[in-house]
Enzyme design. Structure first.
Site, PDB file in Angstrom:
ATOM      1  N   CYS A   1       0.969   0.167   8.691  1.00 28.56           N
ATOM      2  CA  CYS A   1       0.391   0.963   7.861  1.00 28.56           C
ATOM      3  C   CYS A   1       1.635   1.953   7.214  1.00 28.56           C
ATOM      4  O   CYS A   1       1.772   2.436   6.059  1.00 28.56           O
ATOM      5  CB  CYS A   1      -0.428   2.091   8.341  1.00 28.56           C
ATOM      6  SG  CYS A   1      -1.498   1.003   9.396  1.00 28.56           S
TER       7      CYS A   1
ATOM      8  N   ARG B   1       0.335  -5.439  20.759  1.00 29.40           N
ATOM      9  CA  ARG B   1      -0.529  -4.514  21.736  1.00 29.40           C
ATOM     10  C   ARG B   1      -0.448  -4.981  23.092  1.00 29.40           C
ATOM     11  O   ARG B   1      -0.597  -6.109  23.343  1.00 29.40           O
ATOM     12  CB  ARG B   1      -2.331  -4.337  21.169  1.00 29.40           C
ATOM     13  CG  ARG B   1      -2.463  -4.006  19.912  1.00 29.40           C
ATOM     14  CD  ARG B   1      -3.938  -3.975  19.456  1.00 29.40           C
ATOM     15  NE  ARG B   1      -3.986  -3.386  18.050  1.00 29.40           N
ATOM     16  CZ  ARG B   1      -5.299  -3.669  17.534  1.00 29.40           C
ATOM     17  NH1 ARG B   1      -6.087  -4.061  18.031  1.00 29.40           N
ATOM     18  NH2 ARG B   1      -5.248  -3.090  16.345  1.00 29.40           N
TER      19      ARG B   1
ATOM     20  N   GLN C   1      -1.888 -10.136  11.543  1.00 27.65           N
ATOM     21  CA  GLN C   1      -3.194  -9.221  10.776  1.00 27.65           C
ATOM     22  C   GLN C   1      -3.050  -9.437   9.417  1.00 27.65           C
ATOM     23  O   GLN C   1      -1.834  -9.140   8.991  1.00 27.65           O
ATOM     24  CB  GLN C   1      -2.903  -7.899  11.117  1.00 27.65           C
ATOM     25  CG  GLN C   1      -4.091  -7.240  10.835  1.00 27.65           C
ATOM     26  CD  GLN C   1      -4.146  -5.788  11.689  1.00 27.65           C
ATOM     27  OE1 GLN C   1      -3.476  -5.028  11.738  1.00 27.65           O
ATOM     28  NE2 GLN C   1      -5.440  -5.545  12.184  1.00 27.65           N
TER      29      GLN C   1
ATOM     30  N   ASP D   1      -3.205  -7.516   6.843  1.00 25.27           N
ATOM     31  CA  ASP D   1      -3.315  -6.060   6.733  1.00 25.27           C
ATOM     32  C   ASP D   1      -3.251  -5.567   5.410  1.00 25.27           C
ATOM     33  O   ASP D   1      -2.389  -6.193   4.572  1.00 25.27           O
ATOM     34  CB  ASP D   1      -2.240  -5.281   7.682  1.00 25.27           C
ATOM     35  CG  ASP D   1      -2.656  -3.955   8.301  1.00 25.27           C
ATOM     36  OD1 ASP D   1      -3.856  -3.652   7.913  1.00 25.27           O
ATOM     37  OD2 ASP D   1      -1.864  -3.396   8.640  1.00 25.27           O
TER      38      ASP D   1
ATOM     39  N   HIS E   1      -3.918  -2.002   2.470  1.00 20.77           N
ATOM     40  CA  HIS E   1      -4.112  -0.441   2.546  1.00 20.77           C
ATOM     41  C   HIS E   1      -4.338  -0.305   0.805  1.00 20.77           C
ATOM     42  O   HIS E   1      -3.797  -0.623   0.005  1.00 20.77           O
ATOM     43  CB  HIS E   1      -2.867   0.234   3.085  1.00 20.77           C
ATOM     44  CG  HIS E   1      -2.758   0.225   4.491  1.00 20.77           C
ATOM     45  ND1 HIS E   1      -1.694  -0.739   5.010  1.00 20.77           N
ATOM     46  CD2 HIS E   1      -3.063   0.525   5.518  1.00 20.77           C
ATOM     47  CE1 HIS E   1      -1.935  -0.709   6.349  1.00 20.77           C
ATOM     48  NE2 HIS E   1      -2.732   0.000   6.533  1.00 20.77           N
TER      49      HIS E   1
ATOM     50  N   LYS F   1     -15.563   4.374   9.824  1.00 20.37           N
ATOM     51  CA  LYS F   1     -15.189   2.769   9.385  1.00 20.37           C
ATOM     52  C   LYS F   1     -16.580   2.102   9.592  1.00 20.37           C
ATOM     53  O   LYS F   1     -17.367   2.400  10.188  1.00 20.37           O
ATOM     54  CB  LYS F   1     -14.273   2.255  10.289  1.00 20.37           C
ATOM     55  CG  LYS F   1     -14.769   2.091  11.893  1.00 20.37           C
ATOM     56  CD  LYS F   1     -13.605   1.753  12.973  1.00 20.37           C
ATOM     57  CE  LYS F   1     -14.345   1.535  14.209  1.00 20.37           C
ATOM     58  NZ  LYS F   1     -13.394   0.794  15.239  1.00 20.37           N
TER      59      LYS F   1
ATOM     60  N   HIS G   1      -7.691   1.539   5.117  1.00 21.63           N
ATOM     61  CA  HIS G   1      -7.155   0.161   5.712  1.00 21.63           C
ATOM     62  C   HIS G   1      -8.381  -0.820   5.403  1.00 21.63           C
ATOM     63  O   HIS G   1      -9.735  -0.542   5.612  1.00 21.63           O
ATOM     64  CB  HIS G   1      -7.047   0.573   7.276  1.00 21.63           C
ATOM     65  CG  HIS G   1      -6.214   1.670   7.649  1.00 21.63           C
ATOM     66  ND1 HIS G   1      -4.937   1.459   7.993  1.00 21.63           N
ATOM     67  CD2 HIS G   1      -6.508   2.939   7.380  1.00 21.63           C
ATOM     68  CE1 HIS G   1      -4.382   2.790   8.240  1.00 21.63           C
ATOM     69  NE2 HIS G   1      -5.355   3.728   8.028  1.00 21.63           N
TER      70      HIS G   1
END
Length: 310
Positions: free
Chosen positions: A3, A32, A50, A52, A54, A135, A181
């Site tokens: 992000c 993680r 991921q 990912d 945005h 979300k 996201h």
């Protein structure tokens, strides 16, 4: 996570309201520190990849962007054969939510409206949102009924404020964009794990790593088996020849154990007629067919992305 890097790319230039929405996506490796007791094969790992993305948009663009992303998620999941899944709408937790409570209302209702328009079943997870925004999570059941989260669509009121994001509106003033996201598959590792579990390893023809195994009955049929393999491979099919010194029944049985969609047996009759005797996983003997006809059938099945090899 990725992000902050996408945010810095957005901040690298001045944006007008005409430039929005700005959409950025990448495959990124994230980490993680999951506790040892919860690690679970491909489904819960410490390092994963991921998809990912945005989206930075104006408030008036937000409902359309939500629809686009949700439909994109549904398209991806359905393309891979997932037809039964459940959505969860996570709403504001007043004890830990960031930002003005009124700011949460429009995005939360936009998420709810998008789910209603998509006509998919969903449950409301009251207070289940992260501190930075509401979300949608799409969860898939595996072969034994466990739910795993894959796709997610998430608002963020926190990072645009923390990084002081802005665009120039029609009024010539600075305005803060919405930030969304989104991950279509979530974690690539988890997606593959759920996919394997979903099909219990019996992939449809278009997904199977090995789509067909050609089994010559005796050594004198090896040459024809290789010829048939070359013709199928020339059309892009993933085909192997099992010419091991094992009995015919054992080789057919092992093809079933490996859950290969097609076992193609060839002997004297097949070599003479330029055909193959087709056995389908879980369906058994399907009779003989010419190699050309088999190619047409396989191409059509793959074109339709059938999730059951029939």
């Amino acid at each position: 996570m990725n992000c902050p890097f996408h945010i810095m790319i957005f901040k690298n230039a001045l944006h007008s309201y005409r430039d929005l929405p700005v959409r950025m996506a990448e495959w990124g490796t994230v980490y993680r520190f999951e506790r040892g007791g919860v690690l679970h094969g491909l489904l819960r790992v410490r390092g994963f990849t991921q998809d990912d993305a945005h989206i930075f948009c104006r408030p008036d663009q937000m409902p359309e962007e939500i629809d686009r992303v949700l439909n994109f998620c549904l398209y991806i999941l359905r393309s891979f054969g997932f037809q039964e899944f459940k959505a969860y709408l996570s709403t504001r937790n007043p004890d830990k939510a960031a930002g003005d409570p009124q700011k949460w209302e429009a995005p939360t209702e936009a998420l709810r409206a998008a789910l209603n328009r998509a006509e998919i079943p969903y449950a409301v997870d009251e207070g289940g949102a992260a501190f930075y925004g509401p979300k949608i999570d799409l969860k898939i059941k595996d072969a034994i009924g466990r739910e795993w989260q894959l796709s997610t669509i998430q608002f963020d009121f926190n990072l645009p404020e923390r990084f002081q994001l802005s665009y120039i509106g029609e009024d010539g003033q600075e305005h803060q964009p919405y930030m969304i996201h989104r991950a279509l598959m979530g974690s690539m590792e988890r997606f593959l794990g759920v996919l394997i579990e979903h099909f219990a390893g019996a992939f449809p023809l278009w997904l199977a790593p090995v789509q067909a195994s050609i089994i010559p009955i005796r050594p004198e049929h090896y040459a024809y088996a290789r010829q048939a393999q070359e013709r199928l491979r020339a059309k892009g099919f993933r085909v192997e020849v099992d010419d091991r010194n094992e009995s015919l029944n054992k080789r057919i049985r092992e093809t079933t154990i490996k859950k290969i969609p097609l076992a193609l047996v060839v002997g004297d009759k097949e070599a003479a007629a330029q055909t193959v005797a087709v056995r389908r996983y879980a369906l058994g003997d399907q009779g003989s067919v010419s190699v050309d006809d088999l190619i047409c059938q396989m191409q059509e099945e793959i074109r339709q992305k059938k999730t059951v090899s029939k």
